[in-house]
Design a protein around this motif. Structure first.
Motif, PDB file in Angstrom:
ATOM      1  N   GLN A 158      39.980  31.510 -24.522  1.00 28.51           N
ATOM      2  CA  GLN A 158      41.293  30.894 -24.338  1.00 28.51           C
ATOM      3  C   GLN A 158      41.236  29.921 -23.167  1.00 28.51           C
ATOM      4  O   GLN A 158      41.798  28.835 -23.216  1.00 28.51           O
ATOM      5  CB  GLN A 158      42.345  31.994 -24.142  1.00 28.51           C
ATOM      6  CG  GLN A 158      43.755  31.487 -24.049  1.00 28.51           C
ATOM      7  CD  GLN A 158      44.268  31.396 -22.619  1.00 28.51           C
ATOM      8  OE1 GLN A 158      43.532  31.452 -21.660  1.00 28.51           O
ATOM      9  NE2 GLN A 158      45.557  31.235 -22.515  1.00 28.51           N
ATOM     10  N   ALA A 159      40.526  30.279 -22.107  1.00 27.85           N
ATOM     11  CA  ALA A 159      40.413  29.404 -20.931  1.00 27.85           C
ATOM     12  C   ALA A 159      39.729  28.095 -21.297  1.00 27.85           C
ATOM     13  O   ALA A 159      40.142  27.022 -20.835  1.00 27.85           O
ATOM     14  CB  ALA A 159      39.648  30.117 -19.823  1.00 27.85           C
ATOM     15  N   ASP A 160      38.696  28.149 -22.131  1.00 31.01           N
ATOM     16  CA  ASP A 160      38.007  26.917 -22.536  1.00 31.01           C
ATOM     17  C   ASP A 160      38.872  26.069 -23.464  1.00 31.01           C
ATOM     18  O   ASP A 160      38.828  24.843 -23.405  1.00 31.01           O
ATOM     19  CB  ASP A 160      36.650  27.226 -23.168  1.00 31.01           C
ATOM     20  CG  ASP A 160      35.566  27.494 -22.125  1.00 31.01           C
ATOM     21  OD1 ASP A 160      35.751  27.125 -20.945  1.00 31.01           O
ATOM     22  OD2 ASP A 160      34.522  28.064 -22.491  1.00 31.01           O
ATOM     23  N   VAL A 161      39.678  26.703 -24.312  1.00 27.37           N
ATOM     24  CA  VAL A 161      40.600  25.935 -25.162  1.00 27.37           C
ATOM     25  C   VAL A 161      41.616  25.209 -24.283  1.00 27.37           C
ATOM     26  O   VAL A 161      41.905  24.028 -24.485  1.00 27.37           O
ATOM     27  CB  VAL A 161      41.306  26.842 -26.201  1.00 27.37           C
ATOM     28  CG1 VAL A 161      42.375  26.059 -26.955  1.00 27.37           C
ATOM     29  CG2 VAL A 161      40.291  27.445 -27.167  1.00 27.37           C
ATOM     30  N   MET A 162      42.138  25.894 -23.275  1.00 27.86           N
ATOM     31  CA  MET A 162      43.101  25.258 -22.367  1.00 27.86           C
ATOM     32  C   MET A 162      42.429  24.156 -21.554  1.00 27.86           C
ATOM     33  O   MET A 162      43.028  23.101 -21.311  1.00 27.86           O
ATOM     34  CB  MET A 162      43.743  26.296 -21.445  1.00 27.86           C
ATOM     35  CG  MET A 162      44.638  27.301 -22.165  1.00 27.86           C
ATOM     36  SD  MET A 162      45.976  26.546 -23.121  1.00 27.86           S
ATOM     37  CE  MET A 162      45.364  26.723 -24.789  1.00 27.86           C
ATOM     38  N   ALA A 163      41.175  24.369 -21.154  1.00 27.57           N
ATOM     39  CA  ALA A 163      40.437  23.336 -20.422  1.00 27.57           C
ATOM     40  C   ALA A 163      40.211  22.113 -21.310  1.00 27.57           C
ATOM     41  O   ALA A 163      40.288  20.975 -20.835  1.00 27.57           O
ATOM     42  CB  ALA A 163      39.104  23.896 -19.920  1.00 27.57           C
ATOM     43  N   PHE A 164      39.949  22.339 -22.593  1.00 22.07           N
ATOM     44  CA  PHE A 164      39.811  21.237 -23.546  1.00 22.07           C
ATOM     45  C   PHE A 164      41.114  20.438 -23.599  1.00 22.07           C
ATOM     46  O   PHE A 164      41.100  19.204 -23.506  1.00 22.07           O
ATOM     47  CB  PHE A 164      39.459  21.784 -24.938  1.00 22.07           C
ATOM     48  CG  PHE A 164      39.604  20.787 -26.049  1.00 22.07           C
ATOM     49  CD1 PHE A 164      38.635  19.820 -26.280  1.00 22.07           C
ATOM     50  CD2 PHE A 164      40.721  20.803 -26.872  1.00 22.07           C
ATOM     51  CE1 PHE A 164      38.782  18.894 -27.300  1.00 22.07           C
ATOM     52  CE2 PHE A 164      40.880  19.887 -27.895  1.00 22.07           C
ATOM     53  CZ  PHE A 164      39.899  18.931 -28.112  1.00 22.07           C
ATOM     54  N   CYS A 165      42.227  21.137 -23.744  1.00 20.17           N
ATOM     55  CA  CYS A 165      43.522  20.457 -23.814  1.00 20.17           C
ATOM     56  C   CYS A 165      43.779  19.653 -22.543  1.00 20.17           C
ATOM     57  O   CYS A 165      44.221  18.494 -22.614  1.00 20.17           O
ATOM     58  CB  CYS A 165      44.646  21.467 -24.067  1.00 20.17           C
ATOM     59  SG  CYS A 165      44.619  22.180 -25.729  1.00 20.17           S
ATOM     60  N   GLU A 166      43.488  20.242 -21.415  1.00 16.68           N
ATOM     61  CA  GLU A 166      43.684  19.528 -20.149  1.00 16.68           C
ATOM     62  C   GLU A 166      42.779  18.298 -20.087  1.00 16.68           C
ATOM     63  O   GLU A 166      43.211  17.217 -19.694  1.00 16.68           O
ATOM     64  CB  GLU A 166      43.383  20.467 -18.979  1.00 16.68           C
ATOM     65  CG  GLU A 166      43.652  19.848 -17.628  1.00 16.68           C
ATOM     66  CD  GLU A 166      43.438  20.828 -16.488  1.00 16.68           C
ATOM     67  OE1 GLU A 166      42.864  20.400 -15.471  1.00 16.68           O
ATOM     68  OE2 GLU A 166      43.846  22.000 -16.616  1.00 16.68           O
ATOM     69  N   ARG A 167      41.541  18.451 -20.505  1.00 17.26           N
ATOM     70  CA  ARG A 167      40.555  17.370 -20.440  1.00 17.26           C
ATOM     71  C   ARG A 167      40.995  16.156 -21.259  1.00 17.26           C
ATOM     72  O   ARG A 167      40.781  15.016 -20.862  1.00 17.26           O
ATOM     73  CB  ARG A 167      39.213  17.905 -20.947  1.00 17.26           C
ATOM     74  CG  ARG A 167      38.065  16.958 -20.829  1.00 17.26           C
ATOM     75  CD  ARG A 167      37.785  16.651 -19.380  1.00 17.26           C
ATOM     76  NE  ARG A 167      36.740  17.464 -18.852  1.00 17.26           N
ATOM     77  CZ  ARG A 167      35.687  16.970 -18.229  1.00 17.26           C
ATOM     78  NH1 ARG A 167      35.532  15.676 -18.101  1.00 17.26           N
ATOM     79  NH2 ARG A 167      34.796  17.771 -17.724  1.00 17.26           N
ATOM     80  N   ILE A 168      41.624  16.411 -22.426  1.00 15.34           N
ATOM     81  CA  ILE A 168      42.030  15.295 -23.292  1.00 15.34           C
ATOM     82  C   ILE A 168      43.469  14.841 -23.020  1.00 15.34           C
ATOM     83  O   ILE A 168      43.957  13.912 -23.663  1.00 15.34           O
ATOM     84  CB  ILE A 168      41.851  15.628 -24.792  1.00 15.34           C
ATOM     85  CG1 ILE A 168      42.740  16.797 -25.225  1.00 15.34           C
ATOM     86  CG2 ILE A 168      40.370  15.890 -25.100  1.00 15.34           C
ATOM     87  CD1 ILE A 168      42.792  17.036 -26.722  1.00 15.34           C
ATOM     88  N   GLY A 169      44.151  15.508 -22.090  1.00 19.88           N
ATOM     89  CA  GLY A 169      45.525  15.128 -21.768  1.00 19.88           C
ATOM     90  C   GLY A 169      46.548  15.618 -22.768  1.00 19.88           C
ATOM     91  O   GLY A 169      47.574  14.979 -22.991  1.00 19.88           O
TER      92      GLY A 169
END
Length: 176
Positions: A158-169
């Motif tokens: 879940q943390a990596d999915v949220m990091a992905f979302c943050e990374r792409i804005g």
């Protein structure tokens, strides 16, 4: 053309390119290849092949929706959650919702029917697609989803999915 990796080179971002980007960003995933999965029932038939026993995992279904004002939404829900589009539209505060066409799906999320996934927001953020995710994802350790094609599944924390979302804005709006 179907939504399998055989046709990934016709997508704006291929599955291979997405996976390479995840790796470059230091986001971990487990990749599973399988026959094309078109429905939740198809997914349930094979998930035992790659699910880790005892893992607090969220298996999702994804809806590409539009409202009467032609705004686009990607809604990711726990796969067994019942859907009432009228109620969902009210919960999102957007009125009546309908499913987007395959052409609009390609135009706005860069994928084909059967491969809808939160990871498609890599394209959706540039096309004003709003992303809603089941609040159950906040409690999950791992989220299973397609990496832009339907013959692959990735398991990401879940943390990596949220990091992905943050990374792409990509802003995530949680659905209770």
């Amino acid at each position: 053309m179907d939504a399998s990796s055989a046709f990934q080179d016709s997508l704006p971002v291929s599955s291979d390119a997405l996976l390479a980007q995840l790796t470059e960003w230091g986001l971990n995933y487990r990749l599973h290849e399988h026959a094309p999965l078109r429905t939740v029932e198809d997914s349930k038939a094979v998930e035992d092949q790659f699910m880790v026993p005892g893992e607090n995992a969220l298996r999702v279904k994804n809806l590409y929706l539009r409202d009467k004002k032609k705004r686009n939404y990607l809604v990711t829900l726990e796969q067994n959650r019942e859907i009432d589009l009228k109620g969902l539209g009210a919960a999102l505060g957007v009125g009546n919702l309908s499913f987007g066409s395959p052409d609009r799906l390609m135009q706005n999320l860069g994928i084909r029917p059967g491969a809808v996934s939160p990871l498609a927001m890599i394209n959706g953020v540039n096309n004003d697609v709003r992303f809603f995710m089941d609040a159950a994802a906040q409690e999950a350790e791992v989220i299973y989803m397609h990496p832009l094609v339907n013959d692959r599944t990735v398991a990401m924390t879940q943390a990596d999915v949220m990091a992905f979302c943050e990374r792409i804005g990509c802003e995530v709006t949680w659905l209770p």
